[in-house]
Scaffold this motif. Sequence first.
Motif, PDB file in Angstrom:
ATOM      1  N   GLN A 139      -6.532   9.119 -10.446  1.00 43.61           N
ATOM      2  CA  GLN A 139      -6.461   7.613  -9.372  1.00 43.61           C
ATOM      3  C   GLN A 139      -7.792   6.590  -9.231  1.00 43.61           C
ATOM      4  O   GLN A 139      -7.029   5.359  -9.254  1.00 43.61           O
ATOM      5  N   HIS A 140      -8.604   6.948  -9.936  1.00 44.75           N
ATOM      6  CA  HIS A 140      -9.315   5.462  -9.547  1.00 44.75           C
ATOM      7  C   HIS A 140      -9.662   4.979 -10.633  1.00 44.75           C
ATOM      8  O   HIS A 140      -9.042   3.503 -10.402  1.00 44.75           O
TER       9      HIS A 140
ATOM     10  N   PRO B 271       0.924  -1.276   0.151  1.00 43.00           N
ATOM     11  CA  PRO B 271      -0.125  -0.014  -0.373  1.00 43.00           C
ATOM     12  C   PRO B 271       0.672   1.572  -0.106  1.00 43.00           C
ATOM     13  O   PRO B 271       0.765   2.456  -0.371  1.00 43.00           O
ATOM     14  N   VAL B 272       2.208   1.160   0.543  1.00 45.08           N
ATOM     15  CA  VAL B 272       2.961   2.259   0.330  1.00 45.08           C
ATOM     16  C   VAL B 272       2.976   3.219  -0.654  1.00 45.08           C
ATOM     17  O   VAL B 272       3.281   3.903  -1.336  1.00 45.08           O
ATOM     18  N   ARG B 273       3.939   1.532  -1.443  1.00 51.01           N
ATOM     19  CA  ARG B 273       3.905   2.020  -2.639  1.00 51.01           C
ATOM     20  C   ARG B 273       2.464   2.449  -3.656  1.00 51.01           C
ATOM     21  O   ARG B 273       2.525   3.510  -4.763  1.00 51.01           O
ATOM     22  N   GLU B 274       1.625   1.703  -3.427  1.00 50.96           N
ATOM     23  CA  GLU B 274       0.299   2.931  -4.068  1.00 50.96           C
ATOM     24  C   GLU B 274       0.168   3.415  -3.938  1.00 50.96           C
ATOM     25  O   GLU B 274      -0.041   4.145  -5.224  1.00 50.96           O
ATOM     26  N   ARG B 275       0.489   4.643  -2.352  1.00 49.28           N
ATOM     27  CA  ARG B 275       0.286   5.878  -2.419  1.00 49.28           C
ATOM     28  C   ARG B 275       0.616   6.582  -2.850  1.00 49.28           C
ATOM     29  O   ARG B 275       1.028   7.360  -3.351  1.00 49.28           O
ATOM     30  N   LYS B 276       2.545   5.980  -2.973  1.00 44.19           N
ATOM     31  CA  LYS B 276       3.419   7.082  -3.391  1.00 44.19           C
ATOM     32  C   LYS B 276       3.321   7.180  -5.400  1.00 44.19           C
ATOM     33  O   LYS B 276       3.396   8.353  -5.892  1.00 44.19           O
ATOM     34  N   MET B 277       2.543   6.641  -5.884  1.00 43.67           N
ATOM     35  CA  MET B 277       2.493   5.868  -7.899  1.00 43.67           C
ATOM     36  C   MET B 277       1.064   7.148  -7.603  1.00 43.67           C
ATOM     37  O   MET B 277       1.221   7.853  -8.133  1.00 43.67           O
ATOM     38  N   LEU B 278       0.380   6.545  -6.938  1.00 39.33           N
ATOM     39  CA  LEU B 278      -0.942   7.125  -6.770  1.00 39.33           C
ATOM     40  C   LEU B 278      -0.598   9.127  -6.873  1.00 39.33           C
ATOM     41  O   LEU B 278      -0.926  10.174  -7.892  1.00 39.33           O
ATOM     42  N   ASP B 279       0.520   9.294  -5.654  1.00 36.77           N
ATOM     43  CA  ASP B 279       0.714  10.676  -5.656  1.00 36.77           C
ATOM     44  C   ASP B 279       1.491  10.994  -6.388  1.00 36.77           C
ATOM     45  O   ASP B 279       1.497  12.818  -6.816  1.00 36.77           O
TER      46      ASP B 279
END
Length: 361
Positions: free
Chosen positions: A72-73, A48-56
């Motif tokens: 983002q969706h 999830p941390v990596r996913e958050r970085k990609m979305l940011d």
Amino acid sequence: MSNEELEQLRASLDDKNMEILKLINERAEIVQKIGGVKSKSGTKRYDPVRERKMLDLIAEENEGPFKTSTLQHLFKQIFKASLEMMGEDEQKALLVSRKKQPDNTVVTVKDEQIGDGNQRLIAGPCSVESEEQVFTVAEALKNRGVNLLRGGAYKPRSSPYDFQGLGVEGLKILKKAGDHFDMSVISEIVTPGDVETALDHLDVIQIGARNMQNFELLKEVGATNKPILLKRGLSATISEFMNAAEYVMSRGNTNLMLCERGIRTYETATRNTLDISAIPILKQETHLPVLADVTHSTGRRDLLLPAAKAALAIGADAVMAEVHPDPAVALSDSAQQMDIGQFNEFIDTLRNEQLLKDGVG
Ligand code: PEP
Ligand code: MN
């Protein structure tokens, strides 16, 4: 806009679609390589941390015209599909699901197998009222080859003034009948504190519809290895039902059966609405035996037989129905229990129409 212009724009759109298609698959190949690296090092694929970085990063770089939330969706869908592609939807794959275990679970109750492909009947009175009442029903069932005897000792009644059940005395009567007729006995337990007593008296602990989300009770029975019959809550979705089952299984108890018993709908012609499609859905989605309670779903004696036929035809592993020596004076559910004659006709019809195998209760 001329037709020619429209055609040109459409052609560029097709080109872009093809570029996106190529990029998405190239992305998938990279995801697969990352998956390979991660499985060598034993790291979880979902991060999830990596996913958050990609979305940011998408939010930072987005110049429109799409809104960041929309993009983002869309990207989240791509991330999810990537995990699914590798069979790694770890967030979703429940222990009760077929994704986790493709083979059917067969629950052994004394000498009886539930979920082995032989469809069965579970029958008995709504409530245990007396030794004589239970013995009369047990004998009638045993005579027809039914080995699974039900009866409520702790009754979750809508009104506090209605008969609440005989409690532990009821469990003792059931056990005595089970021992006498060599039958397995099933009864509902409503409090975590009663589970230990139940272990000595019952072959199957039932968790009733009203307690489907009594999580402490689910955890308590999950910590035993006693077969559990979990009923669907009155207003529970299939997903909520599966998650309730997960509470039991995640504590280690794999001897679990699910029972569709009707859900609350706007329809008043029946007591509840038998959600017949829930049976094949649960058979597909989970590896657990799936039962149908025709008594509490319909609440109508005249519908017990057609509902049982439908449930067996659609693949239920067992049908549950209530039988009482004299339903008119039953202390609970008097409108829908069958008397012994009606039960004999019920089982004869199911056998004659080959919905139930001869010799299989
Ligand atoms: C029962 O089987 O005795 C019962 C009370 O059923 P439900 O929990 O499905 O209402
Ligand atoms: Mn009942």
